[in-house]
Design a protein around this motif. Structure first.
Motif, short mmCIF file in Angstrom:
data_model
loop_
_atom_site.label_atom_id
_atom_site.label_comp_id
_atom_site.label_asym_id
_atom_site.label_seq_id
_atom_site.Cartn_x
_atom_site.Cartn_y
_atom_site.Cartn_z
N PRO A 1 0.81 -1.21 0.00
CA PRO A 1 0.00 0.00 0.00
C PRO A 1 0.86 1.27 0.00
CG PRO A 1 -0.94 -1.60 1.49
CD PRO A 1 0.39 -2.14 1.05
N ARG A 2 1.95 1.23 0.74
CA ARG A 2 2.84 2.40 0.78
C ARG A 2 3.48 2.62 -0.59
NH1 ARG A 2 4.66 7.02 1.44
NH2 ARG A 2 6.76 7.34 2.17
N TYR A 3 3.88 1.55 -1.25
CA TYR A 3 4.48 1.65 -2.59
C TYR A 3 3.50 2.33 -3.55
CZ TYR A 3 6.66 0.08 -6.95
OH TYR A 3 7.25 0.02 -8.20
N CYS A 4 2.24 1.93 -3.49
CA CYS A 4 1.22 2.53 -4.36
C CYS A 4 1.01 4.00 -4.01
CB CYS A 4 -0.08 1.75 -4.27
SG CYS A 4 0.04 0.11 -5.01
N GLU A 5 1.02 4.30 -2.73
CA GLU A 5 0.88 5.68 -2.28
C GLU A 5 2.03 6.54 -2.82
OE1 GLU A 5 1.45 7.90 1.95
OE2 GLU A 5 0.20 6.11 1.97
N VAL A 6 3.24 6.00 -2.77
CA VAL A 6 4.41 6.73 -3.28
C VAL A 6 4.28 6.93 -4.79
CG1 VAL A 6 6.91 6.53 -3.68
CG2 VAL A 6 5.96 6.05 -1.41
N MET A 7 3.81 5.92 -5.51
CA MET A 7 3.64 6.07 -6.96
C MET A 7 2.65 7.18 -7.28
SD MET A 7 3.80 2.15 -8.39
CE MET A 7 2.86 2.56 -9.81
N ARG A 8 1.55 7.24 -6.54
CA ARG A 8 0.57 8.31 -6.76
C ARG A 8 1.18 9.68 -6.44
NH1 ARG A 8 -2.75 4.24 -4.43
NH2 ARG A 8 -4.22 3.47 -5.98
N GLY A 9 1.96 9.74 -5.38
CA GLY A 9 2.63 10.99 -5.03
C GLY A 9 3.62 11.42 -6.09
N MET A 10 4.37 10.45 -6.62
CA MET A 10 5.31 10.76 -7.69
C MET A 10 4.58 11.31 -8.90
SD MET A 10 8.31 7.80 -7.85
CE MET A 10 7.44 7.03 -9.16
N ALA A 11 3.46 10.72 -9.22
CA ALA A 11 2.68 11.17 -10.38
C ALA A 11 2.29 12.63 -10.23
CB ALA A 11 1.45 10.30 -10.57
N SER A 12 1.91 13.00 -9.03
CA SER A 12 1.48 14.38 -8.78
C SER A 12 2.64 15.37 -8.81
CB SER A 12 0.79 14.48 -7.41
OG SER A 12 -0.36 13.67 -7.40
N LYS A 13 3.82 14.91 -8.47
CA LYS A 13 4.98 15.80 -8.36
C LYS A 13 5.82 15.89 -9.62
CE LYS A 13 5.26 15.11 -3.43
NZ LYS A 13 5.90 14.38 -2.35
N LEU A 14 5.59 15.00 -10.57
CA LEU A 14 6.39 15.01 -11.79
C LEU A 14 6.19 16.31 -12.56
CD1 LEU A 14 5.92 11.45 -13.30
CD2 LEU A 14 7.98 12.38 -12.26
N SER A 15 7.27 16.82 -13.07
CA SER A 15 7.18 17.98 -13.98
C SER A 15 8.40 17.96 -14.87
CB SER A 15 7.09 19.29 -13.20
OG SER A 15 8.25 19.51 -12.46
N PHE A 16 8.16 17.83 -16.14
CA PHE A 16 9.23 17.88 -17.13
C PHE A 16 8.63 18.32 -18.45
CE2 PHE A 16 7.85 13.43 -16.60
CZ PHE A 16 7.35 13.16 -17.85
N ASP A 17 9.49 18.79 -19.30
CA ASP A 17 9.04 19.20 -20.61
C ASP A 17 8.73 17.98 -21.45
OD1 ASP A 17 9.39 21.87 -19.99
OD2 ASP A 17 11.44 21.94 -20.75
N GLY A 18 7.70 18.07 -22.22
CA GLY A 18 7.35 16.98 -23.11
C GLY A 18 5.88 16.71 -23.08
N GLY A 19 5.39 16.29 -24.20
CA GLY A 19 3.98 16.02 -24.34
C GLY A 19 3.53 14.75 -23.66
N HIS A 20 4.45 13.99 -23.09
CA HIS A 20 4.08 12.72 -22.48
C HIS A 20 3.91 12.79 -20.96
CE1 HIS A 20 8.44 12.96 -22.28
NE2 HIS A 20 8.43 12.04 -21.34
N LEU A 21 3.98 13.98 -20.36
CA LEU A 21 3.83 14.11 -18.92
C LEU A 21 2.48 13.57 -18.44
CD1 LEU A 21 4.68 15.06 -16.11
CD2 LEU A 21 3.84 17.34 -16.71
#
Length: 84
Positions: free
Chosen positions: A36-56
């Motif tokens: 459950p913690r691993y999934c929580e971290v994945m969701r958090g990473m998704a929210s925090k990602l920011s990079f240039d590119g149309g695939h964000l």
């Protein structure tokens, strides 16, 4: 990109995703990771990602979908154990 190239790329990505989810499930089963913690971290990473590119957006969506699928699989495993 041709349809054949797209299907090859999509298939490889799907295969990697399945392998990661299977590995996480095995590690959780062996009490090496907290699923459950691993999934929580994945969701958090998704929210925090920011990079240039149309695939964000696709990257964020994929991380969230993988976490959801792993949560659902965990729930199914628990319910099947509870029934036995």
């Amino acid at each position: 990109m041709s349809a054949e190239e797209f299907n090859e790329l999509a298939g490889r990505i799907e295969g990697l995703s399945i392998a990661v989810m299977f590995l996480a499930a095995e590690l959780e089963h062996e009490a090496v990771i907290n699923g459950p913690r691993y999934c929580e971290v994945m969701r958090g990473m998704a929210s925090k990602l920011s990079f240039d590119g149309g695939h964000l957006a696709a990257t964020q969506r994929t991380l969230r979908e993988m976490a959801k699928r792993m949560d659902e699989a965990r729930s199914q495993r628990r319910s099947s154990v509870d029934r036995t």
